[in-house]
Design an enzyme around this catalytic site. Structure first.
Site, PDB file in Angstrom:
ATOM      1  N   ASP A  52       0.971  -1.609  -0.670  1.00  0.00           N
ATOM      2  CA  ASP A  52       0.356  -0.105  -0.082  1.00  0.00           C
ATOM      3  C   ASP A  52       0.545   1.046  -0.043  1.00  0.00           C
ATOM      4  O   ASP A  52       1.761   0.787   0.473  1.00  0.00           O
ATOM      5  CB  ASP A  52      -0.860   0.175   1.249  1.00  0.00           C
ATOM      6  CG  ASP A  52      -2.226  -0.488   1.400  1.00  0.00           C
ATOM      7  OD1 ASP A  52      -2.306  -1.280  -0.348  1.00  0.00           O
ATOM      8  OD2 ASP A  52      -2.698  -0.902   2.088  1.00  0.00           O
ATOM      9  N   LYS A  74      -4.194   2.915  -3.887  1.00  0.00           N
ATOM     10  CA  LYS A  74      -4.852   4.035  -3.284  1.00  0.00           C
ATOM     11  C   LYS A  74      -4.642   4.582  -1.830  1.00  0.00           C
ATOM     12  O   LYS A  74      -4.360   3.445  -1.294  1.00  0.00           O
ATOM     13  CB  LYS A  74      -6.082   4.817  -3.617  1.00  0.00           C
ATOM     14  CG  LYS A  74      -5.635   5.583  -5.333  1.00  0.00           C
ATOM     15  CD  LYS A  74      -6.743   5.901  -5.923  1.00  0.00           C
ATOM     16  CE  LYS A  74      -8.061   5.480  -5.179  1.00  0.00           C
ATOM     17  NZ  LYS A  74      -8.787   6.673  -5.642  1.00  0.00           N
ATOM     18  N   MET A 188      -8.643   8.305   8.336  1.00  0.00           N
ATOM     19  CA  MET A 188      -9.970   8.924   6.906  1.00  0.00           C
ATOM     20  C   MET A 188     -10.561   9.662   7.581  1.00  0.00           C
ATOM     21  O   MET A 188     -11.977   9.908   6.765  1.00  0.00           O
ATOM     22  CB  MET A 188     -10.532   7.581   6.216  1.00  0.00           C
ATOM     23  CG  MET A 188      -9.067   6.553   6.032  1.00  0.00           C
ATOM     24  SD  MET A 188     -10.098   4.856   5.226  1.00  0.00           S
ATOM     25  CE  MET A 188      -9.944   4.404   6.460  1.00  0.00           C
TER      26      MET A 188
HETATM   27  C1  LIG Z   1      -7.051   3.184   4.308  1.00  0.00           C
HETATM   28  S1  LIG Z   1      -6.615   3.068   6.403  1.00  0.00           S
HETATM   29  C2  LIG Z   1      -5.008   1.706   6.652  1.00  0.00           C
HETATM   30  C3  LIG Z   1      -5.591   1.908   7.928  1.00  0.00           C
HETATM   31  C4  LIG Z   1      -4.753   0.674   8.395  1.00  0.00           C
HETATM   32  N1  LIG Z   1      -5.120  -0.524   8.244  1.00  0.00           N
HETATM   33  C5  LIG Z   1      -3.534   0.888  10.435  1.00  0.00           C
HETATM   34  O1  LIG Z   1      -4.198  -0.158  11.015  1.00  0.00           O
HETATM   35  O2  LIG Z   1      -3.649   1.337  10.710  1.00  0.00           O
HETATM   36  C6  LIG Z   1      -5.246   4.457   6.163  1.00  0.00           C
HETATM   37  C7  LIG Z   1      -5.638   5.768   7.528  1.00  0.00           C
HETATM   38  O3  LIG Z   1      -5.267   5.512   8.942  1.00  0.00           O
HETATM   39  C8  LIG Z   1      -4.722   6.419   9.257  1.00  0.00           C
HETATM   40  N2  LIG Z   1      -3.329   6.091   8.857  1.00  0.00           N
HETATM   41  C9  LIG Z   1      -2.600   5.115   8.619  1.00  0.00           C
HETATM   42  N3  LIG Z   1      -0.905   5.325   9.276  1.00  0.00           N
HETATM   43  C10 LIG Z   1      -0.662   6.767   9.313  1.00  0.00           C
HETATM   44  C11 LIG Z   1       0.046   7.057  10.765  1.00  0.00           C
HETATM   45  N4  LIG Z   1       0.986   7.108   9.911  1.00  0.00           N
HETATM   46  N5  LIG Z   1       0.080   8.363  10.931  1.00  0.00           N
HETATM   47  C12 LIG Z   1      -1.540   9.109  10.908  1.00  0.00           C
HETATM   48  N6  LIG Z   1      -2.767   8.555  10.660  1.00  0.00           N
HETATM   49  C13 LIG Z   1      -2.048   7.378  10.225  1.00  0.00           C
HETATM   50  C14 LIG Z   1      -5.027   7.615   8.135  1.00  0.00           C
HETATM   51  O4  LIG Z   1      -6.289   8.123   9.061  1.00  0.00           O
HETATM   52  C15 LIG Z   1      -4.962   7.130   7.012  1.00  0.00           C
HETATM   53  O5  LIG Z   1      -5.916   8.102   6.084  1.00  0.00           O
END
Ligand SMILES: C[S@@+](CC[C@H](N)C(=O)[O-])C[C@H]1O[C@@H](n2cnc3c(N)ncnc32)[C@H](O)[C@@H]1O
Length: 282
Positions: A52, A74, A188
């Site tokens: 990803d 994406k 998100m």
């Molecule tokens: C498609 S989701 C995936 C979540 C992922 N599977 C998880 O367990 O963290 C993506 C969202 O996770 C959050 N996110 C993921 N990594 C992040 C980070 N390093 N800092 C802040 N938010 C993060 C944000 O809200 C981002 O838009």
């Protein structure tokens, strides 16, 4: 035992990655220190890594030099056609007898479409494993020095996606969630925070309720902005919209400032890293 010897011993216990198998692994939110041994073993053995966009370059650098790195997916709001082609690619790579690592940010089963991919693999009869990762909502809060639960403050924590908050059909009942009085961690949520904050306040949450925006959690560029529910949309608007963002709403946010006040007098080398803060005084 030295760190090297401990890692060697632990690495001896992880399973061998067999050709034709898929490992669906979580890479955590960015810091390589949050990888699990199983994810590292996957990176070290995979022939192809479908990753990803949120998997950090520091993590991908651990892949075998001969491994093919394929960006797949994406950041969020992935259309289902694209999701179908990712699942089809996993199946095709496994059928070509390659060791296939599907690497996702955070945990593969938390807002990551990991469920759909595993169902597709199971349907196609492909052998697979799921390797949990640290989800951003847990690791990101800890990195921002905000306890996810704090005795006397909360007995539950809500992880919610802001995706779909503008849709009449797919939207969560934010007013009902507000009435639970428990902190909410939004994944998100940046694009729809105006609507979400308005609906939470309509459900009874006070505009003065503390809130925080955590950008790039656990990464060197991490930043934390503290504000309140009434101003969170404005704060998010001031932030970098290309950075992954977590939004935390609830009184647990206040603990960060309490810790900072208490450690101010500590020797610098004993202080936790509370530097990247832009606090709004309220
Ligand atoms: C498609 S989701 C995936 C979540 C992922 N599977 C998880 O367990 O963290 C993506 C969202 O996770 C959050 N996110 C993921 N990594 C992040 C980070 N390093 N800092 C802040 N938010 C993060 C944000 O809200 C981002 O838009």
């Amino acid at each position: 035992m030295t760190v090297e010897a401990a890692l060697r011993r632990l690495m001896g216990e992880v399973p061998e990655f067999l050709p034709g198998h898929v490992w669906l692994a979580g890479a955590g939110p960015g810091d390589v220190g949050h990888l699990t041994l199983h994810a590292i073993a996957g990176l070290a053995q995979a022939d192809v890594v479908l990753h990803d966009a949120l998997v950090s370059p520091a993590v991908l650098a651990l892949a075998r030099p001969e491994a093919e790195l394929v960006p797949a997916g994406k950041r969020c709001g992935r259309p289902s056609s694209e999701q179908t082609s990712i699942s089809a690619a996993l199946v095709a790579e496994a059928r070509a007898a390659r060791r296939v690592l599907r690497l996702k940010g955070g945990d593969p089963f938390v807002f990551g479409r990991g469920g759909e991919e595993v169902l597709a693999l199971a349907e196609a009869g492909i052998p697979f494993r799921v390797i949990p990762g640290m989800t951003a909502g847990v690791a990101g809060l800890a990195a921002a020095m905000i306890p996810a639960t704090m005795r006397g403050i909360n007995q539950a924590i809500i992880f919610a996606t802001g995706h779909g908050a503008d849709s009449q059909h797919a939207s969560l009942n934010w007013e009902a969630m507000a009435s639970l009085g428990q902190p909410i961690v939004l994944y998100m949520g940046a694009k729809r925070i105006g609507t979400i904050a308005r609906r939470l306040m309509a459900g009874g949450m006070e505009p003065t309720l503390p809130a925080a925006l955590i950008l790039d959690a656990t990464r060197p560029e991490q930043s934390v902005m503290v504000t309140d529910l009434g101003h969170i949309a404005e704060t998010v608007g001031d932030g970098d919209e290309d950075s992954p963002a977590l939004i935390v709403i609830g009184r647990i946010v206040t603990v960060r400032a309490r810790i900072a006040d208490l450690v101010d007098g500590l020797r610098p080398d004993l202080r936790p890293d509370l530097r990247p803060e832009r606090a709004r005084a309220r």
